[in-house]
Scaffold this active site. Structure first.
Site, mmCIF file in Angstrom:
data_model
loop_
_atom_site.group_PDB
_atom_site.id
_atom_site.type_symbol
_atom_site.label_atom_id
_atom_site.label_comp_id
_atom_site.label_asym_id
_atom_site.label_seq_id
_atom_site.Cartn_x
_atom_site.Cartn_y
_atom_site.Cartn_z
ATOM 1 C CB SER A 131 -0.868 -0.023 1.266
ATOM 2 O OG SER A 131 -1.409 1.250 1.518
ATOM 3 C CD GLU A 133 -2.265 5.346 4.409
ATOM 4 O OE1 GLU A 133 -1.986 5.565 5.592
ATOM 5 O OE2 GLU A 133 -2.636 6.239 3.627
ATOM 6 C CE1 TYR A 154 -4.000 -1.814 5.619
ATOM 7 C CE2 TYR A 154 -2.946 0.224 4.904
ATOM 8 C CZ TYR A 154 -3.560 -0.976 4.603
ATOM 9 O OH TYR A 154 -3.720 -1.347 3.292
#
Ligand code: NAP
Ligand code: F7E
Length: 348
Positions: A131, A133, A154
């Site tokens: 990801s 992120e 996460y």
């Protein structure tokens, strides 16, 4: 002989589109689903055929990413050619509330799959849903060489998984690829992610079922693409000669505020009447700005995103209006017809 794929997270946004895509490519598709007290298979109901029928090519198996024995059994028994590992506790805000659980599922879940593949002794290709992120506080644009600076449990869990995929590739010669995907949305996006929350609220406001829309940080910037396009590139990565890692994104960035502006004005609503800020939606640490530099994928995977920001907004608003029993404005539907005349996924 037809190829077999196993998808973790098949009931999610990407898993459902990927299952349809692989079926359209002639694959036999297997998915791991969790037992839930209510149905969690609504996104794949339209492609499910009674497994006793001779034309059945989609098969579901109960399992959980916390349960290594069941994961090993499924992988050993099915003997897939390709595993697409999309299952995760995927909500960034929620990961601050349940950091340990997020680590168990989103990080260790990956190790459980990789170990099952290694121990099976079979030649199985592996896709890891990495990801944007992971880049966190690293300034944009972000590409495959950008350092990871995670800003949430996460993101930290996804970085662990990223490196496990790389380690199993280097250590055990497993064909493992990381797709580092920037945000991608669709009418099947989970209802608590910001884009879908906004487009669903628009339909509810027009239907007079909702008076206000409470949001958090409107200044965060994201590179938003269209999920059905992105899942094709998961498959493409596993068809390459050599395993590799790729950034996938549109190369454009927009703020949450711009998403609100664009969607409310498309629906003919005055956002000032409806938008309210609720600090409960703020995160302890925020990722301020993400923009993909997808140059490597453009060159090596022939990647070029077809759906850009304004089009994505229209597609999602139209779909949520239709879902609410309203007449869609129609531009979103036209975009899909024009850009994807041979669309392989079913109506949403
Ligand atoms: P999603 O809609 O939230 O789907 C997550 C899937 O994981 C669901 O099928 C869910 O099952 C399953 N799952 C959750 N916990 C599980 C567990 N303990 N055991 C087994 N399955 C479990 O996510 P998505 O948007 O499709 O994203 C797919 C993957 O890509 C995720 O790994 C996500 O972190 C990653 N990713 C997403 C984006 C994006 O913008 N969408 C970008 C980069 C990376 P239930 O249906 O039962 O909940
Ligand atoms: O937030 C802001 C919020 O939850 C986007 C996951 O698929 O993409 C997703 O993670 C931005 C953030 O997505 C609300 O603070 C404002 O800055 O839609 P989101 P995300 O956190 O970017 C990445 C690539 C993944 O890998 C993840 O799995 O919007 N925001 N107000 C809000 N966000 C939410 N959810 N709700 C609000 O009310």
């Amino acid at each position: 002989m037809e190829k077999k794929a196993l998808i973790t997270g098949i009931t999610g946004q990407d898993g459902s589109y990927l299952a349809e895509f692989l079926l359209s490519k002639g694959y036999e598709v297997h998915g791991i689903i969790r037992r839930a007290s209510t149905f969690n298979t609504t996104r794949i109901e339209h492609i499910y055929v009674d497994p006793h029928k001779s034309d059945a090519r989609l098969f579901l198996h109960y399992g959980d990413l916390s349960d290594s024995e069941q994961i090993s059994n499924v992988i050993y028994n099915i003997r897939p050619d390709e595993v697409y590992h999309l299952g995760a506790q995927s909500h960034v805000r929620v990961s601050f509330d349940v950091p340990e659980y997020t680590g168990n599922i989103t990080a260790l879940g990956t190790t459980r799959i990789l170990e099952a593949i290694r121990r099976s002794g079979n030649n199985i290709k592996f896709y890891q849903a990495s990801s944007s992120e992971m880049f966190g506080a690293s300034p944009p644009p972000q590409n495959e060489s950008t350092p990871f600076r995670p800003r949430s449990p996460y993101a930290a869990a996804k970085i662990y998984s990223y490196w496990m995929a790389v380690n199993y590739r280097e250590g055990y010669d497993i064909f493992a690829c990381n797709g580092i995907l920037f945000n991608h949305e669709s009418p099947r996006r989970g209802e608590t992610f910001v884009t879908r929350k906004i487009t669903r609220a628009i339909a509810s406001i027009i239907s007079k079922k909702q008076d206000n829309l409470y949001l958090g940080n409107l200044d965060a910037r994201r590179d938003w693409g269209y999920s059905p396009e992105y899942v094709m590139f998961m498959w493409k990565m596993l068809q390459n000669k050599m395993p590799d890692d790729f950034v996938i994104g549109t190369g454009e960035t927009h703020s949450v505020r711009e998403f609100v502006d664009e969607s409310f004005s498309y629906a003919g609503l005055d956002q000032d009447e409806f938008i309210k800020i609720d600090p409960r939606y703020y995160r302890p640490t925020e990722v301020e700005a993400l923009v993909a530099d997808p140059d490597k994928a453009i060159k090596k995977l022939k990647w070029k995103p077809k759906v850009k920001f304004e089009e994505l907004v229209k597609i999602m608003v139209d779909a949520d209006m239709r879902a609410a029993g309203l007449e869609p404005i129609g531009e979103g539907d036209e975009i899909i017809k024009k850009k994807f005349p041979d669309r392989w996924w079913c109506a949403d």
